[in-house]
Design an enzyme around this catalytic site. Structure first.
Site, short mmCIF file in Angstrom:
data_model
loop_
_atom_site.label_atom_id
_atom_site.label_comp_id
_atom_site.label_asym_id
_atom_site.label_seq_id
_atom_site.Cartn_x
_atom_site.Cartn_y
_atom_site.Cartn_z
N GLU A 259 1.08 -1.14 0.07
CA GLU A 259 0.10 0.01 0.20
C GLU A 259 1.00 1.27 -0.04
O GLU A 259 1.79 1.30 0.63
CB GLU A 259 -0.63 0.21 1.55
CG GLU A 259 -2.05 -0.66 1.38
CD GLU A 259 -2.70 -0.58 2.66
OE1 GLU A 259 -2.85 0.42 3.20
OE2 GLU A 259 -3.55 -1.41 2.90
N GLU A 310 -13.73 5.71 -0.86
CA GLU A 310 -14.61 4.82 -0.15
C GLU A 310 -15.44 5.41 0.95
O GLU A 310 -14.93 6.00 2.13
CB GLU A 310 -13.73 3.50 0.47
CG GLU A 310 -13.24 3.00 -0.76
CD GLU A 310 -12.13 1.95 -0.07
OE1 GLU A 310 -12.81 0.91 0.33
OE2 GLU A 310 -10.76 1.92 -0.35
N LYS A 313 -15.35 4.42 5.02
CA LYS A 313 -14.36 4.36 5.93
C LYS A 313 -14.44 5.65 6.83
O LYS A 313 -15.01 6.74 6.56
CB LYS A 313 -13.09 4.57 4.89
CG LYS A 313 -13.01 3.27 3.96
CD LYS A 313 -11.62 3.07 3.54
CE LYS A 313 -10.34 2.41 4.66
NZ LYS A 313 -9.37 2.28 3.93
N GLU A 318 -9.92 8.88 5.46
CA GLU A 318 -9.62 7.60 5.02
C GLU A 318 -10.58 7.46 3.71
O GLU A 318 -10.47 6.50 2.88
CB GLU A 318 -9.86 6.59 5.84
CG GLU A 318 -8.78 6.59 7.13
CD GLU A 318 -7.65 5.86 6.60
OE1 GLU A 318 -7.58 5.17 5.56
OE2 GLU A 318 -6.31 6.02 7.29
#
Length: 357
Positions: A259, A310, A313, A318
């Protein structure tokens, strides 16, 4: 080609046509924590349209795996942390492998199995290595241990000393956890998966770390470590991990960056321009195959985080690491695969009517 494609995407395609270099394909993490995301088949189609050849899945989502069949895309599939305890039982590990890997292989091109992600050693750390061993033994029973590698993904909180990079070392209180894992990875010819975020290092210490150093935009060397010069923070952090692995007995064990990303909104230094600079510069560096000052000339395999914003999250920051908006439009142009002189052009971030070029 659609006349509505923005000019910057056309310029990105033109730059890709001219680029003579070739290196590691740039992978992408496919997170699914949003209630407005495209379907799994549509997302995998988006991967293919943008020539994304590697994907990280955080769990063996069956719909995504079915969509990945016969695409050739390399897959890093995760065992969720919540499943680790059950996989300390060998029969459960065999069942997990059968249901989530063997039932899809070889149509799905599995490359790695990440047994856990950023497990806190004091909270379930004792389950990780037994689960890894059981998954590996199950793979060996299927004669796939050399084709699919078993690992786990760690983060930088396990690092104790991080400066200079050559002095990188894991924290003393986690050596009981990480050293045997590194020994296992070495003995099985696997890799260590590491989540590396210059963003969090920068916002944690903006007094000593310049933004240009974190975004790959510094024109000069910022940090000298003996004869090694560091012009960007990513290289320094990766070399910290290499050094820590060596001190834990791992020698030249490969490290895959599982990541790395930069948010475009929601926090300090989180902006569209900074995210664009980070992702495009990091992807270019991977494609150039330059390695790091500690391991020059060795390609760095890595996965950008993440495919989409997203919205489920937390905390807010995030939600904003996506390379694409949920409507499948790219935030900024990124070439996910290098091109060689004299070979066909790779498409870059063209996903509307791009088959009509």
């Amino acid at each position: 080609m659609s006349p509505m494609i923005p000019l910057y995407l056309l310029l990105a395609l033109f730059a890709t046509i001219l680029a003579p270099t070739s290196g590691e394909p740039v992978g992408v993490c496919y997170g699914m924590m949003g209630n407005n995301l495209p379907s799994k088949p549509d997302t995998i189609a988006l991967f293919r349209q943008n020539n994304i050849r590697r994907v990280r899945l955080y769990d063996p989502n069956q719909e995504a795996l079915n969509a990945l069949k016969n695409t050739g895309i390399e897959v890093l599939v995760g065992v969720p942390n919540s499943d680790l305890r059950s996989l300390t039982n060998p029969s459960s590990a065999r069942a997990w492998l059968q249901n989530n890997v063997l039932n899809h292989y070889p149509a799905v091109n599995f490359k790695y199995i990440a047994v856990g992600n950023e497990v806190v050693p004091s909270n379930g750390g004792g389950d990780v290595l037994p689960a890894m061993r059981n998954v590996y033994d199950a793979l060996r029973g299927a004669n796939l241990q050399d084709r699919i590698k078993v690992s786990t993904a760690v983060d930088m909180t396990l690092i104790g000393n991080s400066f200079p990079p050559s002095a990188g070392e894991f924290r003393g209180d986690v050596r009981w956890y990480i050293d045997p894992i590194i020994g296992f990875l070495t003995s099985t010819n696997s890799v260590l998966l590491a989540n590396i975020y210059p963003y969090f290092s920068y916002i944690g210490n903006p007094r000593d770390i310049s933004l240009s150093y974190a975004l790959f935009t510094s024109p000069n060397v910022i940090v000298w470590d003996g004869s090694r010069g560091y012009q960007n923070l990513f290289d320094a952090l990766l070399d910290v991990v290499y050094s820590a692995v060596e001190r834990s007995g791992g020698g030249s064990l490969p490290v895959v960056v599982s990541e790395s990303g930069w948010p475009s909104n929601g926090g300090n230094a989180a902006s569209f321009d900074n995210a664009r600079a980070y992702y495009t510069n990091l992807a270019a560096r991977v494609r150039e195959n330059r390695g790091t000052p500690k391991r020059p000339g060795r390609g760095v395999e890595m996965y950008l985080f993440a495919m989409f914003d997203e919205n489920q999250k937390n905390p807010e920051i995030e939600k904003n690491f996506g390379l694409f908006f949920p409507n499948k439009q790219p935030k900024f142009p990124i070439a996910f695969a290098g091109v060689r002189e004299g070979t066909a052009v790779e498409r870059c971030c063209l996903n509307r009517d791009d088959d009509n070029m």
